[in-house]
Design a protein around this motif. Structure first.
Motif, PDB file in Angstrom:
ATOM      1  N   THR A   1      -4.547   0.202 -10.093  1.00  0.00           N
ATOM      2  CA  THR A   1      -5.683  -0.156  -9.228  1.00  0.00           C
ATOM      3  C   THR A   1      -6.160  -1.585  -9.451  1.00  0.00           C
ATOM      4  OG1 THR A   1      -7.240   0.760 -10.858  1.00  0.00           O
ATOM      5  CG2 THR A   1      -6.484   2.243  -9.116  1.00  0.00           C
TER       6      THR A   1
ATOM      7  N   THR B   1     -10.976  -0.072 -14.092  1.00  0.00           N
ATOM      8  CA  THR B   1     -10.613   0.760 -12.945  1.00  0.00           C
ATOM      9  C   THR B   1     -11.820   1.030 -12.065  1.00  0.00           C
ATOM     10  OG1 THR B   1      -8.889   1.840 -14.267  1.00  0.00           O
ATOM     11  CG2 THR B   1      -9.569   2.947 -12.245  1.00  0.00           C
TER      12      THR B   1
ATOM     13  N   GLN C   1       0.823  -1.206   0.000  1.00  0.00           N
ATOM     14  CA  GLN C   1       0.000   0.000   0.000  1.00  0.00           C
ATOM     15  C   GLN C   1       0.858   1.257   0.000  1.00  0.00           C
ATOM     16  OE1 GLN C   1      -2.748  -0.389   3.287  1.00  0.00           O
ATOM     17  NE2 GLN C   1      -4.331  -1.295   1.992  1.00  0.00           N
TER      18      GLN C   1
ATOM     19  N   PRO D   1      -7.752  -4.535  -5.758  1.00  0.00           N
ATOM     20  CA  PRO D   1      -8.490  -3.679  -4.823  1.00  0.00           C
ATOM     21  C   PRO D   1      -7.969  -3.760  -3.393  1.00  0.00           C
ATOM     22  CG  PRO D   1     -10.011  -4.903  -6.224  1.00  0.00           C
ATOM     23  CD  PRO D   1      -8.647  -5.475  -6.463  1.00  0.00           C
TER      24      PRO D   1
ATOM     25  N   GLU E   1      -7.067   3.927   1.474  1.00  0.00           N
ATOM     26  CA  GLU E   1      -8.158   4.873   1.237  1.00  0.00           C
ATOM     27  C   GLU E   1      -7.641   6.130   0.544  1.00  0.00           C
ATOM     28  OE1 GLU E   1     -10.460   5.631   4.719  1.00  0.00           O
ATOM     29  OE2 GLU E   1     -11.222   3.577   4.845  1.00  0.00           O
TER      30      GLU E   1
ATOM     31  N   SER F   1     -12.678  -2.074 -10.112  1.00  0.00           N
ATOM     32  CA  SER F   1     -11.736  -2.330  -9.028  1.00  0.00           C
ATOM     33  C   SER F   1     -11.976  -1.387  -7.852  1.00  0.00           C
ATOM     34  CB  SER F   1     -10.307  -2.186  -9.550  1.00  0.00           C
ATOM     35  OG  SER F   1      -9.358  -2.514  -8.563  1.00  0.00           O
ATOM     36  N   LEU F   2     -12.225  -0.118  -8.146  1.00  0.00           N
ATOM     37  CA  LEU F   2     -12.460   0.857  -7.084  1.00  0.00           C
ATOM     38  C   LEU F   2     -13.752   0.556  -6.327  1.00  0.00           C
ATOM     39  CD1 LEU F   2     -11.351   4.129  -8.911  1.00  0.00           C
ATOM     40  CD2 LEU F   2     -10.203   3.034  -6.971  1.00  0.00           C
TER      41      LEU F   2
ATOM     42  N   LEU G   1      -5.153  -1.239  -2.194  1.00  0.00           N
ATOM     43  CA  LEU G   1      -5.378   0.200  -2.304  1.00  0.00           C
ATOM     44  C   LEU G   1      -5.752   0.799  -0.949  1.00  0.00           C
ATOM     45  CD1 LEU G   1      -7.509   0.292  -5.590  1.00  0.00           C
ATOM     46  CD2 LEU G   1      -5.055   0.742  -5.350  1.00  0.00           C
TER      47      LEU G   1
ATOM     48  N   ALA H   1     -12.969  -2.001  -3.816  1.00  0.00           N
ATOM     49  CA  ALA H   1     -12.024  -1.621  -2.773  1.00  0.00           C
ATOM     50  C   ALA H   1     -12.776  -1.173  -1.518  1.00  0.00           C
ATOM     51  CB  ALA H   1     -11.092  -0.520  -3.286  1.00  0.00           C
TER      52      ALA H   1
ATOM     53  N   SER I   1      -5.160   6.253  -1.682  1.00  0.00           N
ATOM     54  CA  SER I   1      -5.003   5.942  -3.105  1.00  0.00           C
ATOM     55  C   SER I   1      -6.352   5.838  -3.795  1.00  0.00           C
ATOM     56  CB  SER I   1      -4.237   4.622  -3.283  1.00  0.00           C
ATOM     57  OG  SER I   1      -2.853   4.808  -3.073  1.00  0.00           O
ATOM     58  N   GLN I   2      -7.334   5.286  -3.101  1.00  0.00           N
ATOM     59  CA  GLN I   2      -8.672   5.195  -3.693  1.00  0.00           C
ATOM     60  C   GLN I   2      -9.226   6.585  -3.974  1.00  0.00           C
ATOM     61  OE1 GLN I   2     -11.346   2.281  -1.624  1.00  0.00           O
ATOM     62  NE2 GLN I   2      -9.478   1.762  -0.510  1.00  0.00           N
ATOM     63  N   THR I   3      -9.110   7.471  -3.012  1.00  0.00           N
ATOM     64  CA  THR I   3      -9.615   8.830  -3.194  1.00  0.00           C
ATOM     65  C   THR I   3      -8.876   9.546  -4.317  1.00  0.00           C
ATOM     66  OG1 THR I   3     -10.177   8.960  -0.840  1.00  0.00           O
ATOM     67  CG2 THR I   3     -10.016  11.030  -2.036  1.00  0.00           C
TER      68      THR I   3
END
Length: 306
Positions: A228, A269, A191, A231, A236, A272-273, A234, A276, A238-240
C-alpha cells in the motif's frame, strides 16, 4: 522479592541474600543463586551470492556453527532484511525455523544495498543476531512482463501452500512496481497487479496463522505496508481489502504486543490508506471509518502491551 530479569546481564550469576530479624534482634540469612540465560554464541552468518537482481536471484542464507548450553537446545532461526540503515526489520518468515539454511529472492532497494539479518534463538527465546550486506540490482522489466512474471510466480507459490513464501514474494513484486516507468497508462495496469497481489496476501495471511503467532502477524503487516506504499495505485477494491485485513491482523497482534518496527509499518499503512481515494474523497462509508478507528485503537493497545 521481585527481580526484573530484563535488567540483568546474560550468562551471569546473581546471589540473592534474604535476612530476617526478629523482635529481640536475632537474625538469620539465606542465599539463593540465580543464573541468567544467554543467547547462542560463536556462529557465523553468510548470504550468497553477494550480488543479484531483485525478484530473480535466489539468495542463500546460512546461520552456521551457533552453539549454546545443552539445556538451551533446540536452536531455531529467523531471517529478514533492512532496506536502508536503521530502517524497520522486514521479516522473511512468519515463525522460527528449525533449519539454519534459507533460500529466498529479495526486493528492489532504494539504493541497491540491503542488510540481511539472521537471528538464532534458544528454547527460552533468547537470541543473537548477525548482519550481512548484499547488493540487489533493479529488475529491468516492462509492466506487462512484470504482470506475467508475477502471475507465474504467485501461482507456483500458491500451489505449494507456503504462506510465508507467498508473502515474501508479494513484497518483492510490490517493490519492483514502483521502479517501472509506464506513463499514466501504468495506473490501470498497476492497479490490476496490486489487486492480484492483495488477493494473494489475504489468502497467505490465512495460512500463516496470525491469531496464534506474533511473528506471522508481523510478516503480514509488513507485506501490507509494502503493498500500500503508493496511495494512487490502490483501487477501491484493494483499499477495502487492505482495511479489512489490517483490522483483523492488528487485532490479533495486539494480543501478543506490537514491537516498534511492526507499529511503524502499520502506521505507514494507515497513513497511506487515509491518503488513498476512498478516504481522501470522503467516499468511505461509516463501516470503513469504524474499521479504521478500530485498527488505530488496537494498534495503540498492542504498542502498550509490547
Amino acid at each position: 522479592m521481585l527481580v526484573d530479569l530484563g535488567k540483568t546481564r546474560p550468562n551471569a550469576v546473581y546471589r540473592l541474600k534474604l535476612t530476617v530479624t526478629d523482635s529481640i534482634g536475632s537474625t538469620s540469612s539465606t542465599v539463593v543463586s540465580l543464573t541468567t540465560n544467554g543467547p547462542p554464541t560463536s556462529g557465523t552468518f553468510a548470504v550468497s551470492p553477494y550480488r543479484g537482481t531483485a525478484l530473480e536471484t535466489e539468495f542463500e542464507f546460512l546461520l552456521d556453527g551457533w552453539s549454546d548450553d545443552v539445556d538451551d537446545y533446540p536452536l531455531t532461526y529467523t531471517y529478514g532484511y533492512r532496506l536502508v540503515q536503521d530502517a524497520a526489520l522486514t521479516p522473511l518468515v512468519a515463525d522460527q525455523y528449525a533449519s539454519a539454511w534459507f533460500l529466498t529472492t529479495l526486493p528492489q532497494a532504494p539504493n541497491v544495498n540491503i542488510t540481511c539479518v539472521g537471528r538464532v534463538f534458544d528454547r527460552y527465546l533468547s537470541y543473537a543476531q548477525a548482519f550481512t550486506p548484499v547488493r540487489v540490482d533493479p529488475l529491468e522489466i516492462s509492466g506487462e512482463d512484470l504482470s506475467a512474471l508475477a502471475g507465474d510466480l504467485l501461482s507456483e507459490s500458491a500451489n505449494t501452500g507456503d504462506g510465508e513464501a507467498s508473502l515474501a514474494l508479494v513484497s518483492n513484486v510490490a517493490s519492483v512496481i514502483g521502479g517501472i516507468d509506464m506513463s499514466r497508462r501504468r495506473l490501470s495496469s498497476e492497479q490490476e497487479l496490486i489487486d492480484d497481489l492483495m488477493v494473494h496476501t489475504i489468502s497467505a495471511a490465512e495460512l500463516v496463522g496470525t491469531g496464534s503467532s506474533a511473528a506471522a502477524a508481523t510478516q503480514v503487516l509488513f507485506t501490507v505496508s509494502t503493498l500500500t506504499g503508493d496511495p494512487d495505485s490502490l483501487s477501491e477494491g484493494s483499499q477495502t481489502g487492505a482495511i479489512g485485513l489490517l483490522g483483523e491482523v492488528v487485532g490479533d497482534a495486539a494480543k501478543h504486543g506490537i514491537d516498534d518496527d511492526t507499529a511503524a509499518a502499520t502506521a505507514a499503512t494507515v497513513s497511506s490508506l487515509l491518503d488513498a481515494s476512498l478516504f481522501a474523497s470522503g467516499a468511505a462509508d461509516t463501516s470503513l471509518d469504524g474499521q479504521m478507528a478500530g485498527t488505530v485503537g488496537a494498534l495503540a493497545t498492542g504498542m502498550i502491551a509490547g
